[in-house]
Scaffold this motif. Structure first.
Motif, mmCIF file in Angstrom:
data_model
loop_
_atom_site.group_PDB
_atom_site.id
_atom_site.type_symbol
_atom_site.label_atom_id
_atom_site.label_comp_id
_atom_site.label_asym_id
_atom_site.label_seq_id
_atom_site.Cartn_x
_atom_site.Cartn_y
_atom_site.Cartn_z
ATOM 1 N N VAL A 159 61.059 55.948 57.273
ATOM 2 C CA VAL A 159 62.003 54.829 57.327
ATOM 3 C C VAL A 159 61.275 53.529 57.018
ATOM 4 C CG1 VAL A 159 63.683 53.591 58.725
ATOM 5 C CG2 VAL A 159 63.355 56.062 59.056
ATOM 6 N N SER A 160 61.818 52.754 56.086
ATOM 7 C CA SER A 160 61.293 51.430 55.769
ATOM 8 C C SER A 160 62.253 50.398 56.358
ATOM 9 C CB SER A 160 61.168 51.256 54.255
ATOM 10 O OG SER A 160 60.713 49.966 53.940
ATOM 11 N N ASP A 161 61.750 49.624 57.328
ATOM 12 C CA ASP A 161 62.589 48.672 58.051
ATOM 13 C C ASP A 161 62.695 47.355 57.285
ATOM 14 O OD1 ASP A 161 64.018 47.378 60.027
ATOM 15 O OD2 ASP A 161 62.222 46.848 61.181
ATOM 16 N N SER A 162 63.925 46.952 56.993
ATOM 17 C CA SER A 162 64.149 45.659 56.338
ATOM 18 C C SER A 162 64.276 44.577 57.404
ATOM 19 C CB SER A 162 65.424 45.700 55.491
ATOM 20 O OG SER A 162 65.328 46.675 54.486
ATOM 21 N N SER A 163 63.626 43.437 57.179
ATOM 22 C CA SER A 163 63.740 42.288 58.084
ATOM 23 C C SER A 163 63.874 41.034 57.239
ATOM 24 C CB SER A 163 62.509 42.200 58.994
ATOM 25 O OG SER A 163 62.585 41.066 59.832
ATOM 26 N N ALA A 164 64.997 40.335 57.383
ATOM 27 C CA ALA A 164 65.243 39.143 56.562
ATOM 28 C C ALA A 164 65.908 38.082 57.432
ATOM 29 C CB ALA A 164 66.114 39.484 55.357
ATOM 30 N N LEU A 197 69.990 48.191 55.462
ATOM 31 C CA LEU A 197 70.802 46.981 55.301
ATOM 32 C C LEU A 197 71.001 46.247 56.614
ATOM 33 C CD1 LEU A 197 73.507 48.317 52.801
ATOM 34 C CD2 LEU A 197 71.479 46.935 52.301
ATOM 35 N N ASP A 198 70.345 46.720 57.667
ATOM 36 C CA ASP A 198 70.316 45.959 58.908
ATOM 37 C C ASP A 198 69.109 45.023 58.815
ATOM 38 O OD1 ASP A 198 69.516 45.194 61.640
ATOM 39 O OD2 ASP A 198 71.151 46.516 62.246
ATOM 40 N N LEU A 199 69.366 43.717 58.827
ATOM 41 C CA LEU A 199 68.321 42.755 58.501
ATOM 42 C C LEU A 199 67.488 42.327 59.707
ATOM 43 C CD1 LEU A 199 70.363 40.581 55.970
ATOM 44 C CD2 LEU A 199 68.949 42.602 55.547
ATOM 45 N N ASP A 200 67.752 42.962 60.866
ATOM 46 C CA ASP A 200 66.934 42.685 62.050
ATOM 47 C C ASP A 200 65.696 43.569 62.041
ATOM 48 O OD1 ASP A 200 68.600 40.787 63.587
ATOM 49 O OD2 ASP A 200 70.039 42.435 63.575
ATOM 50 N N VAL A 224 74.733 55.294 58.596
ATOM 51 C CA VAL A 224 73.910 54.957 59.753
ATOM 52 C C VAL A 224 74.358 53.584 60.235
ATOM 53 C CG1 VAL A 224 71.579 54.612 60.623
ATOM 54 C CG2 VAL A 224 71.994 56.300 58.815
ATOM 55 N N ALA A 225 74.895 53.526 61.454
ATOM 56 C CA ALA A 225 75.461 52.274 61.966
ATOM 57 C C ALA A 225 74.385 51.211 62.089
ATOM 58 C CB ALA A 225 76.112 52.518 63.316
ATOM 59 N N SER A 226 74.801 49.950 61.873
ATOM 60 C CA SER A 226 73.864 48.849 62.096
ATOM 61 C C SER A 226 73.443 48.830 63.558
ATOM 62 C CB SER A 226 74.520 47.519 61.717
ATOM 63 O OG SER A 226 75.695 47.304 62.498
ATOM 64 N N ASP A 227 72.291 48.224 63.812
ATOM 65 C CA ASP A 227 71.706 48.129 65.158
ATOM 66 C C ASP A 227 71.178 49.461 65.669
ATOM 67 O OD1 ASP A 227 72.458 45.456 65.089
ATOM 68 O OD2 ASP A 227 74.357 45.845 66.110
ATOM 69 N N THR A 228 71.041 50.464 64.795
ATOM 70 C CA THR A 228 70.402 51.719 65.194
ATOM 71 C C THR A 228 68.913 51.453 65.385
ATOM 72 O OG1 THR A 228 72.017 53.061 64.000
ATOM 73 C CG2 THR A 228 69.898 54.095 64.499
ATOM 74 N N ILE A 229 68.387 51.876 66.526
ATOM 75 C CA ILE A 229 66.985 51.583 66.847
ATOM 76 C C ILE A 229 66.059 52.293 65.868
ATOM 77 C CG2 ILE A 229 65.182 51.825 68.601
ATOM 78 C CD1 ILE A 229 67.380 51.583 70.708
#
Length: 519
Positions: free
Chosen positions: A364-369, A281-284, A335-340
């Motif tokens: 891990v599947s990275d979300s980017s929006a 849910l971290d969109l970066d 898992v806190a947002s902005d976790t690398i």
């Protein structure tokens, strides 16, 4: 006399033949109560010996028996003998060649017996010890109850032995316990524990093995010998199960390790989390955040806690998530947002002994929006003031986006940002910035920045557009009053059009005011 039993005779009677045997037909040899050899009372020993004979083998008498016979059983298995038999030699050993020692089922040797060994006469000490190797079975086809010591001469072994009753030493451990605390499949680890024998007189220590069965086939030692007084042996984690099915504990004497151990099953405990799932849910891009969840093992008996990590693809430099040690019953971690971003989430079960070496893992599947094509046309025509629509194109994947937020900032990364308006629904793709919005507040704003946000957090890396402050003011304003009445005005107001951004001026508005600021 070479018969070493008291009351029995054996040996050779020798003589010098008659000097003249010309008339002699044969010799006779008798035992007699006196030297005269008269009748009655004498008993013939040999007859019909031809002329020239000078010897007759007969039974004669000598007593030469061992004494103080003792046995010491250091074979710690029940029904087995091993250790030593000791005795003192005969008081007169002149005719003794050696001693023979037997196991027997009676004290007089009249039943079954089995030779243990032979010891040559020792004229220097007169004391004897026969070492007996372990595993001499006492309760096989014959039930042996005694050790018998016979003296032997050059003629024969004596027929009446000196016995000692056997005392069977049996010293085995009991209540062997082993719980596998290595939670990986096909690996063992933990502590083997046992109760010491009631009698440890001859126990020097204990030996512990893994084996393929309860009799010790294919066994492999666990550590070195354990001293008497210590009743446990650690088994290192990550020990391969291989074909082992049993843990064996043997007692050890100064003679040997017992041959019949006490066993307990080497039950392999495998407890691994499963069904890991995580939605980023971290969109970066290259950052993650959300909730990592898993299902507990079906059997959590040996599980003390869980540990959750992020790891690169080789699992080598994993990093424990903040708050990543969780109790049994807890099946998720925030898992806190902005976790690398890294390649895998790992969840290990851990026992009181160790953490498992093969975890449950989830790629891990990275979300980017992020929005794109951010634009802003300043329609507030005053210098250092802004107003107009901020527009953008929404991301392709919008399912995780809850809203969009727009800010003014002093650079494209969102420094010193100040929000414009409230949250914008994802589908709107524009926000009206009110006119007269100051271009300076915590610095001079240079960019409009647009962030997407999920239910977890707003992204930290926005999309941006540079601000262009429109300034379109008329100049050279003139008004000659052509109404000649006092306190009344009339005539034409004239001005020069804006020198810049005149294309953004839709029309002109003319006011009377009490000062040049427009009040």
């Amino acid at each position: 006399d070479l018969d070493l039993d008291a009351g029995d005779l054996g040996g050779s009677v020798v003589w010098n033949p008659a000097s003249d045997e010309s008339q002699l037909e044969e010799y006779f040899v008798y035992l007699s109560p006196d030297a005269a050899g008269g009748e009655p009372g004498r008993s013939i020993l040999a007859a019909g010996l031809p002329p020239g004979s000078d010897e007759a083998n007969i039974t004669v008498d000598l007593s030469a028996s061992a004494s103080s016979v003792a046995s010491l059983d250091r074979d710690l298995d029940a029904g087995q003998f091993g250790g030593e038999v000791t005795w003192i030699g005969a008081s007169s050993e002149d005719k003794v060649l050696d001693y023979l020692v037997y196991l027997a089922d009676s004290s007089d040797g009249t039943g079954s017996r089995s030779l243990l060994g032979t010891v040559v006469k020792d004229t220097l000490t007169g004391t004897y010890t026969l070492p007996v190797v372990e595993d001499k079975h006492l309760n096989g086809a014959v039930a042996y109850t005694h050790a018998l010591v016979y003296a032997r001469s050059s003629l024969a072994e004596q027929s009446t032995p000196v016995p000692v009753a056997l005392s069977d030493s049996a010293s085995s451990v009991s209540a062997v316990l082993f719980q596998d605390l290595d939670l990986d499949e096909l690996q063992l680890g933990g502590t083997v524990a046992w109760t010491a024998p009631a009698d440890v007189t001859y126990v020097d220590g204990y030996k512990v093995y893994l084996a393929e069965d309860s009799v010790g086939s294919g066994r492999s030692a666990i550590g070195s010998i354990v001293a008497t007084g210590t009743n446990s042996q650690p088994l290192a984690p990550n020990t391969a199960l291989d074909n082992f099915t049993q843990v064996l504990v043997y007692t050890q004497s100064s003679l040997a390790e017992q041959s019949t151990p006490v066993s307990v099953s080497a039950d392999d405990v495998a407890a691994t989390a499963y069904d890991l799932n995580f939605t980023d849910l971290d969109l970066d891009a290259n950052d993650v955040g959300g909730i990592l969840r898993w299902s507990e093992p079906l059997d959590t008996t040996g599980v003390a806690h869980y540990k959750a990590y992020l790891s690169p693809s080789d699992f080598a430099s994993r990093s424990l998530l903040p708050g990543g040690t969780l109790s049994v019953g807890e099946t998720s971690i925030d898992v806190a947002s902005d976790t690398i971003l890294q390649s895998f989430f790992l969840v290990y079960t851990s026992s009181s002994l160790t953490e498992q070496s093969t975890p449950a893992d989830l790629a891990v599947s990275d979300s980017s929006a992020s929005v794109s094509d951010v634009g802003f046309l300043d329609l507030d025509l005053d210098a250092q003031e802004l107003g107009g629509n901020v527009t953008w194109t929404g991301p392709n994947a919008t399912s995780l986006v809850s809203h969009v937020a727009v800010y003014l900032a002093t650079d494209a990364s969102g420094a010193s940002k100040s929000q414009v308006g409230g949250s914008v629904p994802m589908d709107d793709e524009l926000l009206l910035m009110s006119p007269d919005t100051a271009k300076t507040h915590m610095g001079t704003y240079t960019h409009a920045v647009v962030y997407t946000a999920s239910t977890l957090a707003e992204q930290t890396t926005p999309s941006a557009t540079a601000l262009s402050d429109s300034s379109a003011s008329a100049s050279s304003v003139l008004f000659p009053d052509l109404d000649l009445d006092a306190m009344e005005l009339g005539g034409y107001v004239s001005w020069m059009p804006p020198a810049t951004d005149s294309d953004k001026a839709q029309d002109y508005l003319v006011y009377l005011a009490t000062n040049d600021a427009g009040s």
